[in-house]
Design a protein around this motif. Structure first.
Motif, PDB file in Angstrom:
ATOM      1  N   LEU A 111     -21.064 -26.199 -11.217  1.00 38.06           N
ATOM      2  CA  LEU A 111     -21.867 -25.752 -10.081  1.00 38.06           C
ATOM      3  C   LEU A 111     -22.443 -24.364 -10.328  1.00 38.06           C
ATOM      4  N   LEU A 112     -21.609 -23.439 -10.790  1.00 40.06           N
ATOM      5  CA  LEU A 112     -22.079 -22.081 -11.046  1.00 40.06           C
ATOM      6  C   LEU A 112     -23.123 -22.050 -12.166  1.00 40.06           C
ATOM      7  N   THR A 113     -22.922 -22.885 -13.187  1.00 39.83           N
ATOM      8  CA  THR A 113     -23.891 -22.939 -14.283  1.00 39.83           C
ATOM      9  C   THR A 113     -25.250 -23.407 -13.766  1.00 39.83           C
ATOM     10  N   MET A 114     -25.244 -24.442 -12.940  1.00 38.67           N
ATOM     11  CA  MET A 114     -26.498 -24.943 -12.375  1.00 38.67           C
ATOM     12  C   MET A 114     -27.190 -23.894 -11.518  1.00 38.67           C
ATOM     13  N   VAL A 115     -26.438 -23.286 -10.615  1.00 35.82           N
ATOM     14  CA  VAL A 115     -27.040 -22.378  -9.637  1.00 35.82           C
ATOM     15  C   VAL A 115     -27.501 -21.083 -10.295  1.00 35.82           C
ATOM     16  N   VAL A 116     -26.641 -20.444 -11.058  1.00 35.31           N
ATOM     17  CA  VAL A 116     -27.008 -19.172 -11.690  1.00 35.31           C
ATOM     18  C   VAL A 116     -28.170 -19.367 -12.667  1.00 35.31           C
ATOM     19  N   GLY A 117     -28.124 -20.455 -13.421  1.00 33.60           N
ATOM     20  CA  GLY A 117     -29.205 -20.719 -14.366  1.00 33.60           C
ATOM     21  C   GLY A 117     -30.545 -20.890 -13.690  1.00 33.60           C
ATOM     22  N   ILE A 118     -30.590 -21.667 -12.627  1.00 32.53           N
ATOM     23  CA  ILE A 118     -31.891 -21.935 -11.995  1.00 32.53           C
ATOM     24  C   ILE A 118     -32.389 -20.714 -11.220  1.00 32.53           C
ATOM     25  N   LEU A 119     -31.475 -19.913 -10.659  1.00 35.41           N
ATOM     26  CA  LEU A 119     -31.917 -18.676 -10.005  1.00 35.41           C
ATOM     27  C   LEU A 119     -32.521 -17.718 -11.033  1.00 35.41           C
ATOM     28  N   GLY A 120     -31.948 -17.675 -12.222  1.00 30.95           N
ATOM     29  CA  GLY A 120     -32.542 -16.880 -13.292  1.00 30.95           C
ATOM     30  C   GLY A 120     -33.908 -17.395 -13.679  1.00 30.95           C
ATOM     31  N   ALA A 121     -34.083 -18.721 -13.713  1.00 33.22           N
ATOM     32  CA  ALA A 121     -35.377 -19.309 -14.069  1.00 33.22           C
ATOM     33  C   ALA A 121     -36.446 -18.964 -13.045  1.00 33.22           C
ATOM     34  N   VAL A 122     -36.094 -19.064 -11.785  1.00 31.45           N
ATOM     35  CA  VAL A 122     -37.058 -18.785 -10.714  1.00 31.45           C
ATOM     36  C   VAL A 122     -37.571 -17.354 -10.795  1.00 31.45           C
ATOM     37  N   ALA A 123     -36.733 -16.441 -11.271  1.00 35.09           N
ATOM     38  CA  ALA A 123     -37.104 -15.022 -11.313  1.00 35.09           C
ATOM     39  C   ALA A 123     -37.962 -14.653 -12.519  1.00 35.09           C
ATOM     40  N   GLN A 124     -38.163 -15.571 -13.466  1.00 32.11           N
ATOM     41  CA  GLN A 124     -38.847 -15.228 -14.712  1.00 32.11           C
ATOM     42  C   GLN A 124     -40.365 -15.300 -14.587  1.00 32.11           C
ATOM     43  N   ALA A 125     -41.038 -14.474 -15.391  1.00 33.62           N
ATOM     44  CA  ALA A 125     -42.500 -14.474 -15.441  1.00 33.62           C
ATOM     45  C   ALA A 125     -42.999 -14.808 -16.836  1.00 33.62           C
ATOM     46  N   ASP A 126     -42.133 -15.373 -17.670  1.00 34.61           N
ATOM     47  CA  ASP A 126     -42.501 -15.795 -19.016  1.00 34.61           C
ATOM     48  C   ASP A 126     -41.992 -17.213 -19.216  1.00 34.61           C
ATOM     49  N   ILE A 127     -42.830 -18.079 -19.772  1.00 44.16           N
ATOM     50  CA  ILE A 127     -42.478 -19.493 -19.871  1.00 44.16           C
ATOM     51  C   ILE A 127     -41.244 -19.692 -20.745  1.00 44.16           C
ATOM     52  N   LYS A 128     -41.168 -18.994 -21.874  1.00 48.83           N
ATOM     53  CA  LYS A 128     -40.016 -19.168 -22.762  1.00 48.83           C
ATOM     54  C   LYS A 128     -38.710 -18.798 -22.077  1.00 48.83           C
ATOM     55  N   ARG A 129     -38.704 -17.660 -21.408  1.00 47.59           N
ATOM     56  CA  ARG A 129     -37.473 -17.237 -20.733  1.00 47.59           C
ATOM     57  C   ARG A 129     -37.154 -18.155 -19.558  1.00 47.59           C
ATOM     58  N   LEU A 130     -38.179 -18.599 -18.843  1.00 45.47           N
ATOM     59  CA  LEU A 130     -37.954 -19.521 -17.735  1.00 45.47           C
ATOM     60  C   LEU A 130     -37.306 -20.812 -18.239  1.00 45.47           C
ATOM     61  N   LEU A 131     -37.832 -21.368 -19.332  1.00 48.28           N
ATOM     62  CA  LEU A 131     -37.257 -22.594 -19.888  1.00 48.28           C
ATOM     63  C   LEU A 131     -35.845 -22.359 -20.427  1.00 48.28           C
ATOM     64  N   SER A 132     -35.587 -21.157 -20.942  1.00 44.51           N
ATOM     65  CA  SER A 132     -34.241 -20.847 -21.430  1.00 44.51           C
ATOM     66  C   SER A 132     -33.229 -20.851 -20.287  1.00 44.51           C
ATOM     67  N   PHE A 133     -33.639 -20.337 -19.140  1.00 43.18           N
ATOM     68  CA  PHE A 133     -32.735 -20.363 -17.989  1.00 43.18           C
ATOM     69  C   PHE A 133     -32.577 -21.778 -17.429  1.00 43.18           C
ATOM     70  N   THR A 134     -33.642 -22.588 -17.441  1.00 44.29           N
ATOM     71  CA  THR A 134     -33.480 -23.978 -17.000  1.00 44.29           C
ATOM     72  C   THR A 134     -32.563 -24.743 -17.953  1.00 44.29           C
TER      73      THR A 134
END
Length: 540
Positions: free
Chosen positions: A290-313
């Motif tokens: 649960l924590l992996t899913m939530v923390v990862g996707i919150l990090g993705a939402v905050a990104q402004a670069d496609i590579k970093r966004l995909l890394s968090f997803t």
């Protein structure tokens, strides 16, 4: 008939490990012959893919599990390689993406005028990486699994720092330190397990670990989970990934994102079901998921670069796989296996598309992009399909995989399972939001006026701009067909997973049943690949 299948499997089983290593030696010897390197690499990985498909068909149609002892040593003395439905399915998917990424990288190297594509050491290193992944999937020995990890990690250290830029060296340093820590923990766990049981053969361990003190067994289990958790990038052991992967060349990032974390997930599945069935650690894994899913996707939402966004997803969706493993049921394991196969393909595809975006526009930062759907419609299609698949939009395989996991959680019916189901739905919606943000800003809306004007001037002049719209590097708007074609093939494979979802779920169901039963695996390995006589009674 089954004996004939067993004979075929015994012949084919070493090939995915031995052939890439042999080809790596050839390409290293032919370092000055770029064309020969390319031919050898493509041929070797094509053969590995064909062998992987044959192994999957043979294991699924036969008794499900076959093994050989490397070097012809007696059972429990040699190193067993084991082919079952889980390992061969992972082998097929990994061989598919490694071949596609290799073809992509070769086209990129030729387009950039680098005959070594990108350097002569790339081919042997990439082939060693492939051998390490295959060895990890096929190993029936805990120490040989460690060797597989170390082989692929040693190759990944080189691939991650290709080019020697400051950013890549810094990211590579972080990656090496984290990987060495996880390897040290894994090796310590192996040493303690051997001290407690006197073996590292996983079939033998499935019996002997049940005979030791429960507290000692739990300590060993947790130690392995920490080591594998770092490799799989589960929270809170995932902070290294978003800073390491985006700096590497596009093909390297793609194969890392698609494969390397999934080898860690595979190791968790194998040890969780074979060595520690019904462990109390499953409840801990559910909260980790649960924590992996939530923390990862919150990090993705905050990104402004496609590579970093995909890394968090990527981090976030590892949580879905851990969710299925933690349920411990046949349905949960089946959903996790299906989702791993789906995610390897889709995540690799999206990173390859991101490489095409970077080549076309000079950047992957969302504030430097815009109107790609109008300027590069094919690129937009190549992004849109796997992006919707990642977000879990019906009827794609991402939706089907998540649906299988949610159904397994509901069937379990515990409070924790229901919390995971609710969290999975919310994370899926946030994934769609993150993907929609990329689509809107990079592909749909117009770029800011000053950036659009600069891009137009640079395009007309055949040079790069100096402002925000184009990075300070050459921008090739004529994306080579050799890079587009492998990407398109992987997009088609992702759609194909949806088309054959029924048969694929059938394989994952049978694989999950084998994992829970354990007896076929254990008896086959202990009997030296025969599997017809039970050498020991397997405690379930």
């Amino acid at each position: 008939m089954d004996q004939l299948a067993a004979d075929y499997v015994r012949v084919l089983l070493p090939v995915p490990v031995a052939l890439p290593l042999f080809a790596a030696g050839l390409t290293l010897a032919l370092a000055r012959r770029a064309r020969a390197q390319r031919i050898i690499s493509v041929t070797a990985l094509s053969i590995v893919l064909a062998v992987a498909v044959a192994l999957l068909l043979l294991t699924d149609a036969g008794r499900g599990t076959y093994s050989i002892d490397v070097g012809g040593w007696p059972p429990l003395l040699g190193i067993p390689l084991v082919a079952d439905r889980l390992s061969t399915l992972m082998l097929v998917v990994s061989a598919t993406v490694t071949l596609a990424v290799l073809l992509y990288s070769l086209a990129q190297g030729v387009a950039d005028g680098e005959e070594g594509a990108p350097v002569s050491i790339y081919h042997p290193t990439y082939l060693v990486l492939s051998a390490g992944v295959s060895n990890a999937f096929l190993s029936g020995d805990l120490f040989n699994l460690y060797v597989g990890f170390e082989v692929l990690l040693a190759a990944s250290y080189i691939l991650l720092t290709l080019g020697g830029t400051k950013a890549r060296i810094r990211a590579g340093t972080t990656y090496v330190m984290v990987s060495l820590l996880s390897s040290l923990i894994f090796l310590t766990a192996i040493a303690l397990i051997y001290a407690a049981t006197g073996t590292v053969n996983m079939a033998e361990l499935s019996i002997r670990l049940q005979e030791i003190d429960p507290d000692v067994r739990m300590a060993l289990h947790l130690l392995l989970l920490v080591g594998f958790g770092i490799k799989a990038a589960v929270f809170p052991l995932s902070a290294w990934l978003p800073d390491s992967y985006p700096t590497a060349p596009a093909p390297v990032t793609a194969v890392f994102a698609g494969l390397l974390t999934k080898v860690g997930v595979y190791a968790i599945i194998r040890t969780q079901t074979l060595l520690f069935p019904g462990s109390e650690a499953n409840r801990l894994l559910m909260w980790v998921a649960l924590l992996t899913m939530v923390v990862g996707i919150l990090g993705a939402v905050a990104q402004a670069d496609i590579k970093r966004l995909l890394s968090f997803t990527l981090v976030s969706h590892i949580g879905y796989m851990v969710f299925g493993i933690a349920l411990g049921s046949a349905a949960g394991l089946s959903g996790a296996i299906f989702y791993v196969a789906h995610h390897i393909t889709i995540q690799t595809t999206l990173f390859l598309v991101t490489g095409l975006v970077e080549r076309h526009s000079g950047s992957t930062a969302l504030d430097k992009l815009g109107a790609l759907a109008k300027r590069a419609p094919l690129l937009a299609v190549l992004f849109f399909i796997p992006a919707m698949n990642l977000a879990g939009i019906p009827p794609f395989s991402g939706f089907l995989g998540k649906l299988g996991l949610l159904q397994a959680g509901v069937d379990q019916g515990t409070t924790t399972a229901y919390v995971l189901v609710a969290g999975s739905v919310v994370v899926s919606l946030l994934t769609l939001y993150a993907i929609a943000k990329v689509w809107n800003r990079a592909f749909w809306q117009e770029p800011p006026e000053d950036e659009a004007a600069e891009a137009e001037q640079a395009h007309d002049a055949g040079t790069t701009g100096s402002g925000v719209a184009i990075a300070k590097q050459a921008v090739d708007v004529r994306t080579p067909l050799g890079m587009v074609a492998p990407t398109a093939v992987l997009v088609a494979v992702g759609v194909g997973i949806t088309v054959v979802a029924g048969p694929l779920f059938g394989i994952s169901d049978r694989a999950a049943t084998d994992l829970i039963d354990r007896a076929p695996y254990v008896q086959t390995v202990l009997d030296g690949g025969d599997g017809t006589n039970a050498s020991r009674e397997v405690t379930r």
